[in-house]
Design a protein around this motif. Structure first.
Motif, PDB file in Angstrom:
ATOM      1  N   TYR A 242      -4.812 -26.330  55.240  1.00 10.48           N
ATOM      2  CA  TYR A 242      -4.983 -24.908  55.546  1.00 10.48           C
ATOM      3  C   TYR A 242      -3.693 -24.302  56.096  1.00 10.48           C
ATOM      4  CZ  TYR A 242      -6.960 -20.543  57.159  1.00 10.48           C
ATOM      5  OH  TYR A 242      -7.198 -19.203  57.341  1.00 10.48           O
TER       6      TYR A 242
ATOM      7  N   LEU B 181      -1.186 -23.927  53.297  1.00  4.85           N
ATOM      8  CA  LEU B 181      -1.536 -22.861  52.365  1.00  4.85           C
ATOM      9  C   LEU B 181      -1.265 -21.477  52.928  1.00  4.85           C
ATOM     10  CD1 LEU B 181      -4.963 -24.157  50.991  1.00  4.85           C
ATOM     11  CD2 LEU B 181      -2.887 -23.824  49.644  1.00  4.85           C
ATOM     12  N   THR B 182      -1.405 -21.317  54.224  1.00  2.92           N
ATOM     13  CA  THR B 182      -1.387 -19.984  54.814  1.00  2.92           C
ATOM     14  C   THR B 182      -0.169 -19.681  55.669  1.00  2.92           C
ATOM     15  OG1 THR B 182      -2.690 -20.791  56.697  1.00  2.92           O
ATOM     16  CG2 THR B 182      -3.902 -19.875  54.843  1.00  2.92           C
TER      17      THR B 182
ATOM     18  N   MET C  31       5.112 -20.056  52.503  1.00  2.38           N
ATOM     19  CA  MET C  31       4.489 -21.075  51.671  1.00  2.38           C
ATOM     20  C   MET C  31       5.318 -21.314  50.421  1.00  2.38           C
ATOM     21  SD  MET C  31       2.092 -23.183  50.982  1.00  2.38           S
ATOM     22  CE  MET C  31       1.587 -24.069  49.518  1.00  2.38           C
TER      23      MET C  31
ATOM     24  N   SER D  76      -7.381 -21.838  46.770  1.00  2.00           N
ATOM     25  CA  SER D  76      -6.733 -20.675  46.146  1.00  2.00           C
ATOM     26  C   SER D  76      -7.065 -19.390  46.898  1.00  2.00           C
ATOM     27  CB  SER D  76      -7.168 -20.550  44.684  1.00  2.00           C
ATOM     28  OG  SER D  76      -6.750 -21.672  43.935  1.00  2.00           O
TER      29      SER D  76
ATOM     30  N   ARG E 211      -5.039 -19.350  50.071  1.00  2.00           N
ATOM     31  CA  ARG E 211      -3.632 -19.038  49.805  1.00  2.00           C
ATOM     32  C   ARG E 211      -3.445 -17.549  49.558  1.00  2.00           C
ATOM     33  NH1 ARG E 211      -0.857 -22.511  45.258  1.00  2.00           N
ATOM     34  NH2 ARG E 211       0.065 -23.687  46.969  1.00  2.00           N
ATOM     35  N   SER E 212      -4.358 -16.929  48.787  1.00  2.00           N
ATOM     36  CA  SER E 212      -4.207 -15.505  48.468  1.00  2.00           C
ATOM     37  C   SER E 212      -4.577 -14.614  49.653  1.00  2.00           C
ATOM     38  CB  SER E 212      -5.075 -15.139  47.259  1.00  2.00           C
ATOM     39  OG  SER E 212      -6.446 -15.367  47.543  1.00  2.00           O
TER      40      SER E 212
END
Length: 331
Positions: A263, A266-267, A271, A304, A307-308
């Motif tokens: 996590y 990803l964030t 990144m 995903s 991440r977005s």
């Protein structure tokens, strides 16, 4: 403006209800009692989420605090650290054999998976940060900081950073606020690096401490599991399970630590353009599909989506639960 702010204060209730109100609001952290029988409890909490952490300002009068095993078990915060900048007043106590005294300008560290007692001798004020163990111990090189008090230049650097974040957060939307967690983590690393020669070595010999250190060192290895840990730590499977029974067993702890790492990767603000397959391998998962299933079960979203979305939500489950609980006490 950030709408996720929490405001809790004994001034929002009738004086006759203040003691019970404050005990309930602070129960995730301690059993709170007044120092004198004739002195009612007073206090306030003003906090905002930053990524996977929660930061804000607390005030209090003379109070006694006890974080015992019951509070640790029921709070669900055993994977968090409490980091406090003392702005006013003095707090002293015992953190599992480590005596501490924190005065204005000092920064204290408490592992919420462990016990301690403390007393605020008079009216005080702190900046308080609740941060995942994975973040704090990554910056401390796996060293337990329970009961540590930073002073001097290292404390000044970190304290100034945390105060600036608290001042800025109310004026930021959640997207921008999330990036400040990286700022705090960077300053934490710098401050601990400066202080390291002066910190008293307090090696942790308990099975839980040794296990956490071993997990941190080998988290990316797919072979990490109960069998290899029993061999490395020279304990039986039953001993290892008992030490982490309240967590659901050591296998769940390893999975949680890996997912926390995923996590954060990803964030985080910068990144890299990394494939999910590569990230899964780097974080100890055997495949992308295994990572995606575990991540969705734990966070309720796909990698995903995380991440977005960035860190617009409170990404750490235990902090999210705490946020909801404290909102219950907000007017």
């Amino acid at each position: 403006m950030n709408s996720a702010r929490i405001r809790v204060s004994t001034r929002s209730v009738a004086p006759a209800d203040a003691d019970d109100f404050w005990r309930g609001a602070t129960r995730p952290f301690f059993v709170t009692e007044p120092v004198g029988a004739d002195t009612p409890l007073e206090g306030s909490i003003s906090a905002l989420p930053i990524g996977t952490s929660l930061i804000g300002e607390t005030t209090f009068n003379a109070q006694k605090y006890t974080r015992n095993k019951i509070v640790v078990a029921e709070s669900g915060l055993d994977d968090q650290y409490m980091i406090q900048v003392v702005l006013d007043g003095q707090v002293s106590g015992d953190a599992e054999g480590v005596d501490f005294v924190a005065r204005p300008g000092d920064v204290t560290f408490f592992d919420l998976g462990r016990t301690w007692t403390a007393e605020a001798e008079a009216t005080g004020r702190t900046i308080t940060l609740l941060a995942p163990r994975s973040l704090v111990e990554a910056e401390s090189k796996g060293r337990s900081l329970h009961g540590t008090v930073l002073r001097g230049v290292p404390a000044f650097v970190l304290a100034q950073c945390m105060q600036s974040v608290v001042l800025a957060l109310p004026h930021l939307d959640p997207d921008a606020a999330a990036g400040y967690e990286d700022v705090v983590a960077s300053l934490l690393r710098v401050s601990l690096g400066i202080a390291e020669p002066d910190l008293l070595p307090r090696p942790d010999h308990s099975l839980r401490d040794r296990a956490y250190a071993y997990i941190a060192e080998h988290l990316s290895e797919t072979w990490l599991g109960p069998t290899t840990m029993c061999a490395a730590l020279s304990v039986s499977r039953a001993q290892l399970y008992r030490a982490f029974a309240s967590d659901g067993g050591i296998a769940l702890v390893i999975r949680r630590k890996r997912l926390e790492l995923v996590y954060r990767e990803l964030t985080r603000a910068a990144m890299p353009n990394e494939t999910m397959e590569a990230l899964a391998q780097r974080c100890g998962f055997t495949s992308k599909s295994q990572l995606v299933r575990a991540f969705k079960d734990f966070y309720g979203m796909t990698p995903s989506q995380a991440r977005s979305d960035g860190r617009r939500t409170i990404g750490d489950p235990s902090i999210a639960r705490l946020h909801r609980r404290l909102q219950f006490f907000s007017p």
